[in-house]
Design a protein around this motif. Structure first.
Motif, short mmCIF file in Angstrom:
data_model
loop_
_atom_site.label_atom_id
_atom_site.label_comp_id
_atom_site.label_asym_id
_atom_site.label_seq_id
_atom_site.Cartn_x
_atom_site.Cartn_y
_atom_site.Cartn_z
N ILE A 47 13.11 11.32 20.31
CA ILE A 47 14.14 10.28 20.49
C ILE A 47 14.76 9.98 19.12
N ILE A 48 16.08 10.06 19.06
CA ILE A 48 16.78 9.72 17.82
C ILE A 48 17.44 8.35 17.93
N GLU A 49 17.95 8.05 19.12
CA GLU A 49 18.60 6.75 19.33
C GLU A 49 18.26 6.26 20.73
N GLU A 50 18.08 4.94 20.85
CA GLU A 50 17.95 4.32 22.18
C GLU A 50 19.20 3.49 22.40
N MET A 51 19.74 3.58 23.61
CA MET A 51 21.03 2.92 23.86
C MET A 51 20.97 2.01 25.09
N SER A 52 21.91 1.07 25.13
CA SER A 52 22.03 0.23 26.32
C SER A 52 23.52 -0.07 26.54
N GLN A 53 23.80 -1.05 27.39
CA GLN A 53 25.20 -1.34 27.70
C GLN A 53 25.89 -2.06 26.55
#
Ligand code: SAH
Length: 396
Positions: A366-372
């Motif tokens: 995982i390099i980035e975790e994203m959301s809205q």
């Protein structure tokens, strides 16, 4: 005299903790309550707790509008709440390079059932519940008061969840002039077209704005597969950031036609992109057979899990598409993968993607975790408002 909903003993907690929904099972009695009425909510002992919209046709029988006994639900209420939501987006509004964003995000902006998006000089509104449908005239008036410079308001209440409320679907110009079709606007300085009356959602997937910028930053020099592309927005960001080539894939021809227009508007031509119409599950399998590889794969599928009953097949769908996406990447390539199903938690999503990596026989980090996006906030009292999650993975 408004009606009164009395709760069953022991069912007060969620109301006291300011959750906006009261399910039918928590209600002991509903005296004088007609569907669409604003009613008072009292505890099993009769203490006043809150005030909200009542609709027996929905499992969510009351949607709370206020916990303040003195607050009346009329034009002033709608103006105040919409103004508050708008002021929280001031930073976005004043920026010259982003002209489209969500200004009211329903329950998460303390306005159950109401969605309002801004596209330049037009507003697009969705009345998702009977509670807001009943106040349609006041809400449209409030919107004109809070946004005096708008040319028109489009009503996109053609959303199937209205059926659960006993409501039909509606799509029309509610106020003022019809918008140009398509309407052009800027997002992070990029030019986009959206069909506010005919497009998906309110015309554009505004919730992915920040993720498009983030993913775009990684795309330099890459051959990108933008699967579930809709009107090609991720692809525009990728090319603007120096991607070598973008393959946009969607099952809907009108979305691809607009993707072509969006790419051209931003200065790109046939040497920069291709458009593939088809079912992503089949096309990705076909690409694998052909031995094609990519440096970056973006997977932004529609909501697979729409209720608890189809959570299992939805999970299988997410796993399958992610497995295919990983197999198409060269070692060290990037997978940007999303789920907009609220029923799939970030934790479950990560587990599904892990399962996909095992099936694909690929390692992934995982390099980035994203959301809205920031204009789609999540009220702490309403965790159900969190629906979009994404991971950027490096796949070996
Ligand atoms: N990433 C887009 C939004 C994607 S929405 C953006 O940033 O604007 C999901 C898209 O998937 C829709 O455009 C829908 O037409 C498309 N779609 C749905 N099922 C599909 C399938 N089986 N194969 C390919 N595309 C599909």
């Amino acid at each position: 005299m408004s009606g009164t909903v009395k709760l069953k003993p022991g069912r007060e907690k969620s109301v006291l903790q300011r959750h906006p929904w009261i399910f039918s099972g928590a209600i002991a009695s509903a005296e004088g309550c007609e569907n669409g009425d604003v009613v008072d909510v009292v505890s099993s002992k009769g203490e006043w707790l809150a005030r909200g919209s009542y609709n027996r046709k929905s499992q969510i029988t009351v949607r709370i509008l206020t916990w303040d006994m003195d607050e009346k639900i009329g034009l002033d209420f709608w103006v105040d709440r919409i103004e508050r939501a708008f002021s929280a987006r001031e930073g976005l509004w004043v920026s010259d390079d982003t002209e489209a964003f969500r200004v009211v995000h329903a329950e998460s902006d303390y306005l159950p059932g109401l969605v309002v998006d801004v596209y330049g000089r037009w507003l697009v509104v969705q009345f998702l519940t009977l509670g807001v449908e009943k106040f349609r005239t006041e809400i449209l008036k409030a919107l004109q008061e809070v946004f005096p410079g708008m040319k028109g308001i489009v009503d996109r209440s053609d959303v199937s969840i209205r059926k659960k409320e006993g409501l039909g679907l509606r799509k029309e110009i509610a106020v003022g002039e019809p918008p140009p079709t398509p309407l052009e606007f800027l997002e992070n300085g990029h030019r986009f077209l959206a069909d506010l009356l005919g497009g998906q959602k309110t015309g554009f997937y505004l919730d992915q704005r920040e993720n498009r910028a983030l993913i775009g930053n990684y795309a330099h020099g890459m051959r990108v597969l933008n699967a579930f592309s809709y009107t090609g927005a991720f692809g525009v960001y990728a090319l603007k950031n120096g991607a070598e080539f973008v393959t946009n894939l969607d099952s809907v021809q009108s979305a691809l036609d607009m993707a072509a227009q969006n790419l051209k508007l931003n200065g790109f031509g046939e040497l920069d992109f291709e458009l593939v119409r088809g079912d992503a599950f089949e096309v990705l399998r076909e690409f694998l057979k052909q031995g094609r590889t990519f440096d970056m794969v973006i997977l932004d599928p529609p909501k697979f899990a729409t209720n608890q009953r189809n959570l299992q097949p939805a999970t299988r769908g997410y796993k399958d598409i992610n497995m295919l996406g990983m197999k198409l990447l060269r070692p060290g390539g990037l997978l940007a993968t999303f789920s907009c199903s609220g029923l799939v938690s970030p934790d479950l999503f990560q587990k599904i993607v892990f399962g996909a990596s095992i099936d694909a026989k690929r390692d992934a980090q995982i390099i980035e975790e994203m959301s809205q996006g920031c204009d789609h906030p999540v009220a702490l009292t309403f965790p159900q408002g969190a629906y979009l999650k994404g991971l950027l993975l490096r796949v070996w």
